[in-house]
Structure formats: structure tokens, C-alpha cells
Write an enzyme that holds these catalytic residues in place. Structure first.
Site, mmCIF file in Angstrom:
data_model
loop_
_atom_site.group_PDB
_atom_site.id
_atom_site.type_symbol
_atom_site.label_atom_id
_atom_site.label_comp_id
_atom_site.label_asym_id
_atom_site.label_seq_id
_atom_site.Cartn_x
_atom_site.Cartn_y
_atom_site.Cartn_z
ATOM 1 N N SER A 90 7.620 9.072 -4.824
ATOM 2 C CA SER A 90 7.602 8.739 -3.400
ATOM 3 C C SER A 90 9.034 8.612 -2.913
ATOM 4 O O SER A 90 9.871 7.995 -3.589
ATOM 5 C CB SER A 90 6.848 7.428 -3.173
ATOM 6 O OG SER A 90 6.805 7.108 -1.797
ATOM 7 N N HIS A 94 16.455 7.550 5.251
ATOM 8 C CA HIS A 94 16.849 7.101 6.589
ATOM 9 C C HIS A 94 18.309 7.479 6.813
ATOM 10 O O HIS A 94 19.219 6.763 6.385
ATOM 11 C CB HIS A 94 16.693 5.585 6.722
ATOM 12 C CG HIS A 94 15.274 5.103 6.704
ATOM 13 N ND1 HIS A 94 14.396 5.353 7.738
ATOM 14 C CD2 HIS A 94 14.584 4.376 5.785
ATOM 15 C CE1 HIS A 94 13.216 4.794 7.458
ATOM 16 N NE2 HIS A 94 13.310 4.209 6.283
ATOM 17 N N HIS A 104 9.668 11.382 4.913
ATOM 18 C CA HIS A 104 8.895 10.763 3.833
ATOM 19 C C HIS A 104 8.164 11.858 3.080
ATOM 20 O O HIS A 104 7.681 12.823 3.679
ATOM 21 C CB HIS A 104 7.876 9.770 4.422
ATOM 22 C CG HIS A 104 6.736 9.458 3.499
ATOM 23 N ND1 HIS A 104 5.485 10.033 3.647
ATOM 24 C CD2 HIS A 104 6.660 8.656 2.409
ATOM 25 C CE1 HIS A 104 4.690 9.581 2.694
ATOM 26 N NE2 HIS A 104 5.371 8.758 1.921
ATOM 27 N N ASN A 106 5.551 12.253 -0.634
ATOM 28 C CA ASN A 106 4.890 11.585 -1.739
ATOM 29 C C ASN A 106 3.953 12.568 -2.416
ATOM 30 O O ASN A 106 3.243 13.310 -1.743
ATOM 31 C CB ASN A 106 4.106 10.366 -1.213
ATOM 32 C CG ASN A 106 3.239 9.733 -2.284
ATOM 33 O OD1 ASN A 106 2.089 10.110 -2.460
ATOM 34 N ND2 ASN A 106 3.796 8.770 -2.981
ATOM 35 N N HIS A 143 7.101 22.463 9.792
ATOM 36 C CA HIS A 143 5.685 22.811 9.677
ATOM 37 C C HIS A 143 5.489 24.186 9.042
ATOM 38 O O HIS A 143 4.495 24.400 8.333
ATOM 39 C CB HIS A 143 5.003 22.722 11.036
ATOM 40 C CG HIS A 143 4.589 21.333 11.404
ATOM 41 N ND1 HIS A 143 3.397 20.791 10.995
ATOM 42 C CD2 HIS A 143 5.234 20.353 12.093
ATOM 43 C CE1 HIS A 143 3.304 19.540 11.440
ATOM 44 N NE2 HIS A 143 4.405 19.257 12.105
ATOM 45 N N HIS A 173 -2.353 0.612 17.055
ATOM 46 C CA HIS A 173 -2.035 -0.462 18.003
ATOM 47 C C HIS A 173 -1.027 -0.017 19.054
ATOM 48 O O HIS A 173 -0.922 -0.637 20.109
ATOM 49 C CB HIS A 173 -1.515 -1.697 17.255
ATOM 50 C CG HIS A 173 -0.254 -1.453 16.483
ATOM 51 N ND1 HIS A 173 -0.206 -0.635 15.390
ATOM 52 C CD2 HIS A 173 1.000 -1.935 16.650
ATOM 53 C CE1 HIS A 173 1.033 -0.625 14.903
ATOM 54 N NE2 HIS A 173 1.779 -1.400 15.655
ATOM 55 N N GLY A 256 0.575 -4.929 -8.332
ATOM 56 C CA GLY A 256 1.635 -5.660 -9.016
ATOM 57 C C GLY A 256 2.849 -4.817 -9.308
ATOM 58 O O GLY A 256 3.552 -5.049 -10.287
ATOM 59 N N GLY A 257 3.114 -3.833 -8.452
ATOM 60 C CA GLY A 257 4.295 -2.993 -8.626
ATOM 61 C C GLY A 257 5.572 -3.757 -8.322
ATOM 62 O O GLY A 257 5.552 -4.926 -7.929
#
Length: 299
Positions: A90, A94, A104, A106, A143, A173, A256-257
Site C-alpha cells: 500500500s 503527498h 494512492h 494498493n 485513466h 457526508h 492489530g497492525g
């Protein structure tokens, strides 16, 4: 199913991307290896205060456990409670220059097991671009490369995964996309293991051709306080998405990474303003009016 082949590919991909970005930036990434008490670990490679990248990370993780975290079984209820193995690369970059977009990518692989039953496996991944100042040629280029990565596997994959990306990276939101999208897929196990693995590999292999030419076009554009201020404001949307909606962030925390590695995707400088809107007709207004629309850039 060859999990070692997947792991070998992911480690090679991580190294390839780090080396290319170090060449572009001129500063080395800091690398940390870590172990997870419940099983597994990873390698984090992070750059801060670079020449090109204000912050960036390319992380590899390979973790296993007795119970699949809720974020991984939310859309596959029948898998809840199974033991699991998960691995992936991943990255988030920035850049300092507001004319260079955040990106980004992944790629990941999951296996869920239960005694007496065949393992259930799937791949996931994708890449998406988040500009602050939009350029149509950059959107078309990004793209186009995404489409090139998928077309050899079938004509329908790019439009499907493009739509999935637009829907996934949508801030409900705010009622706006996070960026100009790209491709996204999850729970992928079409045809057979080799076919699905090859498709995931192709997405990973096309990341540098999708992003580097955009960086090279934009990294030397002059900018000032106005552009940096808008960049910090728009980065707030990135933070909101990653902390509220992103399944990868939730999986990392629930499993728990390593928290430092999970949250390396956060931008270093961010601003929020109350009910701020860009001036009509400004380059800042053009971002939401022209680019953050979920449009088909290859139409």
C-alpha cells in the site's frame, strides 16, 4: 494457489517503486521492519520532508490471525470467524508542490481458512489520483494507463473497476468524490488463481507508468502561499476519507497492525475551515466543478 509467488511479487513491487521515487525525489526512504505479536509483520518505507514528497510511504505487510477482522468480512458474512492470512503493498504520496497530485495505490491478497473446508482466497487493489489543481491531460493519462492494465483480461474490467473506484472513494457526508478516481476492486477471484493473480500484478506494474509522467510534468511549476493553503484545505478531505471510510485503514487497526505504518497515509500539513468556498471562476473552484465529478475521462 501459490502464496509465496504473491509475496515475492509484492516485495519486488515495493522495492521497484521505492527506487523510482528515490530517484525522482533525491532523498532516501527510511525503512523499518516490524513484527506483529499475533503473527506476521512487514516492511515500512517512509519519506518525510523530501524534495518532491512532503510525505510518502510504500508499505508491505504480511499478517495472519485466528479471526478475520470485521472490515474484511463485512461484505462476506459467511467468512466471519475464519482464520486468515493477508498480504499487500500500500502506498500514498503527498507531494509538496500543489500542482502535483496526491496518489494512492494498493494491491493485496487474502486467504480465509476453516478446518474441513477449502480455503477461500481473493485479491483486491487499485489506484486513484487526488489533484489539487486539475489538468485534463493528467486525468486522461492516468485513466488510460488504468485501462491498459486491465484490458488484456477483458474489455469490461476497466469500466467496472472505474465505476467501483468512483463509488468507493466518495465522501458521502460531503457528497463529493475524493479525487478523479482510477480503478478499484475487491473480493476478486475470477476464473482461477493464475488469472486473478496476473490481473492484480498488472495493476501494480502499471502504477509507475500512470503516475511518474504526471509528476515530471508538474513538479517544477511555480507556486505560492495561495496554492499551498488550498492544498492543505483539500488534504482535509483525504484525512476524512481515510479515517471514516477506508477499509484498509480499518483492517489494519482492527487486525492489530503497526499504527505508525497504517497512518503513514496521513498528509503532514492539513487545514479545516468553517463553511469555506472558493471564489467563483477561480482555479480552486474549477477543481470541484470540472474534475471532482466522476466523469468518464476516456469518453
Amino acid at each position: 494457489m501459490n502464496t509465496q509467488a504473491v509475496k515475492d511479487f509484492l516485495l519486488q513491487l515495493q522495492e521497484l517503486i521505492i527506487e523510482r521515487m528515490e530517484t525522482l525525489d533525491g532523498k532516501a526512504f527510511r525503512r523499518d521492519s516490524w513484527e506483529r505479536p499475533e503473527g506476521g509483520g512487514g516492511i515500512s518505507a517512509v519519506i518525510e520532508e523530501g524534495n518532491l514528497l512532503e510525505r510518502g510511504g510504500v508499505n508491505f505487510s504480511h499478517v495472519m490471525g485466528d479471526r478475520l477482522p470485521p472490515s474484511a468480512s463485512a461484505h462476506r458474512a459467511e467468512l466471519a470467524g475464519r482464520s486468515f492470512e493477508a498480504m499487500g503493498v500500500s502506498l500514498v504520496f503527498h507531494p509538496r508542490n500543489p500542482y502535483v497530485p496526491t496518489v494512492h495505490m494498493n494491491v493485496r491478497f487474502f486467504v480465509a481458512t476453516k478446518p474441513g473446508e477449502a480455503p477461500v482466497w481473493w485479491f483486491g487493489g487499485g489506484m486513484d489520483l487526488t489533484p489539487y489543481y486539475g489538468f485534463a491531460e493528467d486525468a486522461v493519462h492516468f485513466h488510460s494507463i488504468c485501462r491498459n492494465a486491465l484490458t488484456p483480461f477483458g474489455e469490461d474490467y476497466y469500466p467496472r473497476f472505474k465505476k467501483w473506484c468512483d463509488e468507493y472513494f466518495y465522501l458521502k457526508h460531503r457528497q463529493e468524490p475524493r479525487g478523479i478516481g482510477g480503478v478499484f476492486f475487491d473480493d476478486f477471484n475470477d476464473q482461477n488463481f493464475d488469472f486473478s493473480f496476473n490481473l492484480m500484478q498488472s495493476v501494480g506494474d502499471h502504477f509507475l507508468p500512470a503516475y511518474v509522467p504526471i509528476v515530471e510534468r508538474r513538479k517544477d511549476i511555480a507556486y505560492g502561499e495561495r496554492e499551498r493553503d488550498f492544498q492543505a484545505y483539500r488534504r482535509g478531505r483525504y484525512v476524512e476519507f481515510n479515517l471514516v471510510f477506508d477499509r484498509g485503514t480499518l483492517f489494519g487497526l482492527q487486525s492489530g497492525g503497526r499504527t505508525e505504518s497504517i497512518l503513514m497515509s496521513m498528509p503532514p500539513i492539513v487545514k479545516w475551515r468553517y463553511d469555506w468556498k472558493p471564489a467563483a471562476g477561480s482555479p480552486e473552484a474549477a477543481l470541484t466543478e470540472t474534475f471532482l465529478t466522476g466523469r468518464d475521462w476516456l469518453a
